[in-house]
Design a protein around this motif. Structure first.
Motif: not given
Length: 101
Positions: A40, A43, A48, A50, A92, A94-99, A101
């Motif tokens: 987690c 940002r 970008d 973190q 923001d 973010i617990e888990e970012e989806n990479d 696209t």
């Protein structure tokens, strides 16, 4: 974690850290569970950069979890992150970012 079940109740930021207090309401009845992803981060909005999770209080870090006994059970927890610069006013979480696209 279901996004509409977690609510931010306070954000405290100082020169050492950012603390975010949450209230999680179990909406899954008996056996519902919750935990926080160890990756987690926060940002600055539109950035970008973190700032990774330093500590979690009141909620286990995955793979551990808490199992609830009833629908409507409430869990209060706090996540702590490194300090942000004073000119940052929006973040923001973010617990888990989806990479993908």
């Amino acid at each position: 974690m279901t996004s509409n079940s977690s609510k931010i109740i306070n954000i405290e930021s100082n020169s050492q850290q950012v603390k975010i207090d949450f209230r999680y309401t179990n909406r899954h009845g008996f056996g519902g569970w919750v935990r926080i992803n160890p990756n987690c981060f926060i940002r600055p909005a539109g950035s970008d950069l973190q700032y990774t999770l330093l500590e979690a209080h009141g909620i286990p870090i995955a793979p551990k979890s808490i199992t609830f006994k009833r629908n409507g059970d409430i869990l209060y927890y706090t996540l702590t992150f490194p300090a942000l610069s004073e000119d940052i006013y929006e973040i923001d979480i973010i617990e888990e970012e989806n990479d993908e696209t």
